[in-house]
Scaffold this active site. Structure first.
Site, PDB file in Angstrom:
ATOM      1  N   CYS A 398      40.015  40.203  45.201  1.00 23.59           N
ATOM      2  CA  CYS A 398      39.347  40.780  46.371  1.00 23.59           C
ATOM      3  C   CYS A 398      38.931  39.662  47.341  1.00 23.59           C
ATOM      4  O   CYS A 398      39.786  39.079  47.992  1.00 23.59           O
ATOM      5  CB  CYS A 398      38.171  41.638  45.926  1.00 23.59           C
ATOM      6  SG  CYS A 398      37.583  42.787  47.200  1.00 23.59           S
ATOM      7  N   HIS A 525      41.094  45.216  42.171  1.00 24.90           N
ATOM      8  CA  HIS A 525      40.307  44.712  41.034  1.00 24.90           C
ATOM      9  C   HIS A 525      41.009  45.075  39.728  1.00 24.90           C
ATOM     10  O   HIS A 525      40.717  46.116  39.128  1.00 24.90           O
ATOM     11  CB  HIS A 525      38.899  45.315  41.051  1.00 24.90           C
ATOM     12  CG  HIS A 525      38.028  44.803  42.148  1.00 24.90           C
ATOM     13  ND1 HIS A 525      37.126  43.772  41.968  1.00 24.90           N
ATOM     14  CD2 HIS A 525      37.921  45.173  43.452  1.00 24.90           C
ATOM     15  CE1 HIS A 525      36.499  43.535  43.113  1.00 24.90           C
ATOM     16  NE2 HIS A 525      36.963  44.363  44.026  1.00 24.90           N
ATOM     17  N   GLU A 527      40.562  44.009  36.838  1.00 24.07           N
ATOM     18  CA  GLU A 527      39.674  43.965  35.668  1.00 24.07           C
ATOM     19  C   GLU A 527      39.198  45.343  35.237  1.00 24.07           C
ATOM     20  O   GLU A 527      38.870  45.563  34.067  1.00 24.07           O
ATOM     21  CB  GLU A 527      38.468  43.059  35.941  1.00 24.07           C
ATOM     22  CG  GLU A 527      37.474  43.559  36.970  1.00 24.07           C
ATOM     23  CD  GLU A 527      37.773  43.129  38.400  1.00 24.07           C
ATOM     24  OE1 GLU A 527      36.846  43.124  39.234  1.00 24.07           O
ATOM     25  OE2 GLU A 527      38.944  42.806  38.681  1.00 24.07           O
TER      26      GLU A 527
END
Length: 605
Positions: A398, A525, A527
């Site tokens: 990001c 993102h 994750e």
């Protein structure tokens, strides 16, 4: 539908979220379908506008919901996809009730906390519990509900009352309460003290809720005498007193619960003994053993501005952990405060400056996570510059991607004024710009949120290979700013490659530096979708690249010596596995020599 409620007593931060996730996991291991709900008693509508210092990271769901980080725990442990409605807040409940009142839905009645707020809470729970979250048709068998905060908190009272009523609404055999409480061990005395838990349970019972199980948090395992005392004074069967003592990593918690037959007690309370299968946690147990056996370290420098609070980057930590365990490496996080890398720190605090740069230079890989605001931006730019110029594996997420592009524009293109309009609204060279559809007047829920599709423009790029040579990926987003599309041709002509874009082809999603062993930035993102046993491909690629030999082991006079440098004057060349499992050197080696230094071992799921 069966319900398991998890509450907490004595103090906050006991691990209710991990306990709720672990309960869900062992029930799922019994062949049941499980969903989860988190209740947060704060007045915010969602977690989107809260500082990480207030409540840890903001977890983002597929539908764009900005929710409490515990929902991330649920998704990781149970491998499910939740919705924004799985996170209930006081703000959401009051907002829905007030909207009904304004429409006249209450037919002129006086709107009160009881019954209107409490009814709204119960209706919300029943409605959301029926939403399938595991990709199958129909509702789940069990809904695990976590009540945030601590029993006795004034803001929790409407939820306590509602849940007390709810236990009667669903009837006996459909509701099970697990109370997580602290049993401290006073260091001077050396014995467990049960009184705090006794008081907590007494308060809980006084509010209309009776626990079926007690999950006792303690630094060490409780003996039978302590359990017997708790059973006597808390009116809970001895077999239902569970010890949740400190463990090497939180993957052990479901195994602790299973060993103490917690699933049998819950199944008995829910009348599911004849339905549930024998518990199968073989895969989870094997993975936990692999984690415990990981000793060879891999050091990752996390360059951010919330480095004093690991919960601010919880999902990033977990994703790194999943990838590290998959590579049989012990993850060591080197927390690098971005501001400490800047020149101003060298003047004000030379020791902090030296320590930050020492950590950065000693790391096997560099990660710049997402964030907002201009604090520490120059330090992040310097970190990206160091990784690019020294062939250190780099992943920017990001804001981390935007930072990498700004650094490239400044250093390679010579555009010294290149920056983001987030940091300078009057930027002369706006490398990163505000997205046209964003709102500049309202902060909550106005970003580009949730799962969005990214199309690979370059089939042979590292990212596409890591994802298994697919043509597109769906990943979760949370941002207001984007790379300026008018600068793409200039940046690509200098060597950057924007290999992933959105469906319009004008919004940049993935950037790579082809001349670098591993230098990737992503606007999304990754994750948030990483799972134990199924790590995010990009994090797997970072760890694989970080474990390549960067230092050669040279035997001299019978001793081993570390020599800095690179093989034959070049960085080790990397190639992607055909199945997208990561990178390996051409000789197939994955065991590099690691540097010494201070770091933090990471546990958890």
């Amino acid at each position: 539908m069966k319900y398991v409620l998890v509450t907490g007593g004595v103090v906050s931060g006991l691990g209710k979220g991990v306990t709720a996730s672990s309960i869900g996991l062992i029930l799922k291991a019994c062949g049941l379908r499980v969903t989860s709900i988190k209740i947060d008693p704060y007045l915010n509508t969602d977690a989107g506008t809260m500082s990480p210092f207030e409540h840890g990271e903001v977890f983002v769901l597929d539908d764009g919901g900005e929710v409490d980080l515990d929902l991330g725990n649920y998704e990781r442990f149970l491998d499910i996809k939740l919705t924004r409605d799985n996170n209930i807040t006081t703000g959401k409940i009051y907002q829905s009730v007030i909207e009904k009142e304004r429409r006249g839905d209450y037919l002129g009645k006086t709107v009160q906390v009881v019954p209107h707020i409490t009814d709204a809470i119960q209706d919300w729970i029943e409605r959301v519990a029926k939403i399938p979250v595991d990709g199958k048709e129909g509702p789940a068998d069990v809904c695990v509900i976590e009540l945030g905060g601590t029993i006795g908190d004034i803001e929790s009272m409407p939820f306590i009352e509602a849940l007390g009523q709810f236990s009667y609404r669903v009837g006996p055999g459909n509701f099970c309460l697990v109370h997580v409480s602290l049993v401290p061990i006073i260091h001077v005395v050396g014995e467990p003290k049960t009184k705090p838990t006794q008081h907590s349970v007494r308060q809980l019972r006084g509010l209309g809720l009776t626990p079926n199980l007690l999950a006792c948090r303690s630094s060490k395992e409780l003996d039978d005498n302590v359990k017997a005392k708790l059973a006597q004074f808390c009116h809970v069967p001895l077999s239902n007193i569970l010890t949740l003592h400190d463990v090497p990593n939180i993957w052990h918690i479901p195994l602790l619960l299973k060993d103490q037959k917690a699933h049998e007690a819950i199944l008995k309370a829910l009348n599911l003994q004849g339905v549930a299968a024998e518990t199968n946690l073989k895969e989870w147990t094997a993975r936990t053993k692999v984690y415990d056996r990981c000793h060879e370290p891999v050091r990752i420098a996390m360059v951010g501005k919330y480095t004093g609070l690991s919960d601010a980057y919880l999902s990033v930590l977990k994703a790194l952990l999943h990838a590290s365990v998959a590579r049989n490496r012990k993850l060591i996080m080197d927390w690098v405060p971005a501001g400490d890398l800047e020149d101003v720190t060298y003047k004000e605090d030379p020791e902090a400056y030296k320590a930050a740069w020492s950590l950065l230079k000693g790391a096997n890989g560099v990660l710049v996570p997402g964030g907002f605001g201009d604090r520490g931006v120059q330090g992040k730019i310097l970190a990206a510059k160091y990784a690019r110029e020294h062939n250190v594996p780099f992943l920017g997420i990001c804001l981390g991607m935007q930072i990498a592009v700004i650094e490239f524009a400044r250093s390679v293109l010579g555009l010294c004024d290149a920056t983001s309009t987030e940091f300078d609204p009057e930027a002369k060279i706006p490398c990163v710009i505000f997205m046209p559809e964003g709102s500049k007047t309202h902060m909550g829920g106005t970003m580009r949120l949730g799962s969005r599709r990214t199309y690979f423009e370059v089939a042979e790029c590292k990212s596409a290979k890591l994802y298994g040579n697919v043509s597109y990926v769906d990943e979760r987003h949370r941002h207001r700013y984007e790379i300026n599309p008018d600068m793409i041709s200039q940046l690509e002509s200098a060597g950057l490659s924007f290999v992933g874009k959105d469906e319009t082809g004008r919004r940049m999603e993935i950037v790579e530096l082809p001349s670098h062993p591993f230098f990737i930035g992503v606007q999304f993102h990754p994750e948030f979708k990483s799972r134990p046993g199924k790590p995010s491909p990009l994090f797997l690629g970072l760890i694989a690249a970080a474990t390549e030999p960067k230092r050669t082991v040279m035997p001299i006079n019978g001793h081993v010596k570390l020599t800095n440098g690179i093989c034959n004057g070049h960085s080790p060349k990397l190639k992607a596995h055909q199945k997208g499992n990561g990178f390996k050197s051409q000789n197939g080696s994955l065991k590099g020599v690691y540097t010494n230094g201070n770091g933090v071992y990471v546990d958890g799921s």
